[in-house]
Design an enzyme around this catalytic site. Structure first.
Site, mmCIF file in Angstrom:
data_model
loop_
_atom_site.group_PDB
_atom_site.id
_atom_site.type_symbol
_atom_site.label_atom_id
_atom_site.label_comp_id
_atom_site.label_asym_id
_atom_site.label_seq_id
_atom_site.Cartn_x
_atom_site.Cartn_y
_atom_site.Cartn_z
ATOM 1 C CG ASP A 38 -0.436 -0.110 2.519
ATOM 2 O OD1 ASP A 38 0.805 -0.049 2.644
ATOM 3 O OD2 ASP A 38 -1.216 -0.246 3.486
ATOM 4 C CB SER A 39 4.562 1.705 -0.244
ATOM 5 O OG SER A 39 4.753 0.653 -1.166
ATOM 6 C CG ASP A 65 0.458 -4.104 2.209
ATOM 7 O OD1 ASP A 65 0.419 -4.840 3.207
ATOM 8 O OD2 ASP A 65 1.131 -3.062 2.148
ATOM 9 C CE LYS A 117 3.445 -5.715 3.594
ATOM 10 N NZ LYS A 117 2.969 -4.651 4.498
ATOM 11 C CD GLU A 160 1.444 -1.689 7.909
ATOM 12 O OE1 GLU A 160 1.294 -0.904 8.869
ATOM 13 O OE2 GLU A 160 1.662 -1.314 6.752
ATOM 14 C CD GLU A 176 8.509 -0.482 7.229
ATOM 15 O OE1 GLU A 176 7.450 -1.079 6.964
ATOM 16 O OE2 GLU A 176 8.785 0.653 6.784
HETATM 17 O O1 KIV Z 1 3.536 -1.130 1.524
HETATM 18 C C1 KIV Z 1 4.700 -1.516 1.348
HETATM 19 O O2 KIV Z 1 5.309 -1.348 0.278
HETATM 20 C C2 KIV Z 1 5.358 -2.174 2.465
HETATM 21 C C3 KIV Z 1 6.849 -2.134 2.451
HETATM 22 C C4 KIV Z 1 7.311 -1.088 3.388
HETATM 23 C C5 KIV Z 1 7.442 -3.421 2.732
HETATM 24 O O3 KIV Z 1 4.744 -2.661 3.353
#
Ligand code: KIV
Length: 268
Positions: A49-50, A88, A117, A119, A186
């Site tokens: 989500d970056s 993500d 993924k 968080e 991270e």
């Molecule tokens: O969203 C993303 O690209 C991430 C990276 C910081 C690994 O979670």
């Protein structure tokens, strides 16, 4: 009869087997064009989500939503046939286990992503366990969690004192026990990341967490110098992408203005 592609994607099992054998490579991608370039060169591609920051220009990742994550994951899967694609889950995805599962099922149905993924720390363990029980492969993202940037008032390196280091190790162990296939760690002090890596049986992929982990991930636009707003200390830039494109663009503009482009060979 189903038509099987002759190109085989890397599997979750293969990623797990790399622990203590060889370093795992991972990079982000948000579209088919770059996913195709990265495909097969890295073990895993993360649709992070970056993308809200580097692709959309937002100040943080919190504005990502499920629809846009699915859209970008579809694009990445169109480009990537070998590397394992991880999608993500956006900020707010963990409020309700049934809803989270419904979104993960949607991701699996609409894309070829092989994992999601999340968080989250120990507070997310019930949801993680629930997803895994329902056949979703999960990568846990621990340590510095960008989803907490507004809550914490910035991006804070983790594991700086004994208490925080202990909590991180405990979180990693709980995540392993919940059934995640790997952990992304991270912004954690290198020594703490090393201890976690040695104390869990699943691959630990680091970003800004030193070298003593099972693999590394970076955001592609940082790695190749396209994101110019700031460069975190942990990023190694392999290309000055923005500068190269800007110079090429200047040539293009110059050629149009001078009448050099298009020439006879470039005309019908
Ligand atoms: O969203 C993303 O690209 C991430 C990276 C910081 C690994 O979670």
């Amino acid at each position: 009869m189903s038509i099987q592609s002759s190109i085989k994607s890397i599997t979750i099992t293969q990623i797990k087997k790399k622990k203590n054998q060889e370093k795992i490579t991972m990079i982000t991608a948000y579209d088919a064009l770059f996913a195709k370039i990265f495909d097969g060169e890295v073990d895993m591609i993360l649709v992070g989500d970056s993308l809200r920051m580097s692709f959309f220009g937002a100040c943080d990742t919190l504005s990502a939503d499920f629809e846009s994550m699915i859209y970008h994951t579809q694009a990445v899967c169109n480009g990537a046939k070998q590397s394992l694609v991880v999608c993500d889950l956006p900020f707010g995805a963990l409020a309700n286990p049934q809803e989270t599962l419904a979104w993960c099922i949607e991701i699996y149905k609409k894309t070829n992503a092989q994992a999601v993924k999340i968080e989250g720390g120990i507070e997310a363990s019930d949801i993680v366990r629930f997803l895994v029980k329902n056949g979703i492969s999960v990568m846990a993202h621990i340590g510095l969690k960008p989803h907490f940037v507004r809550f914490e008032g910035g991006y804070k390196i983790q594991g700086k004192d004994t208490k925080s280091a202990k909590e991180l190790l405990e979180t990693a162990k709980v995540m392993e026990e919940c059934g995640v296939f790997s952990i992304l760690i991270e912004g954690v002090k290198a020594e703490v990341a090393r201890q976690i890596t040695q104390n869990v049986g699943i691959p630990v992929i680091g970003i800004g967490s030193g070298r003593d982990v099972d693999g590394q991930v970076l955001v592609w636009s940082d790695t190749f110098g396209f994101f110019e707003d700031f460069k975190p200390k942990f990023v190694r830039q392999y290309l000055k992408g923005a500068e190269l494109v800007r110079n090429a663009l200047k040539e293009y503009v110059r050629d149009i203005k001078s009448g050099d482009f298009p020439n006879d060979d470039e005309s019908y």
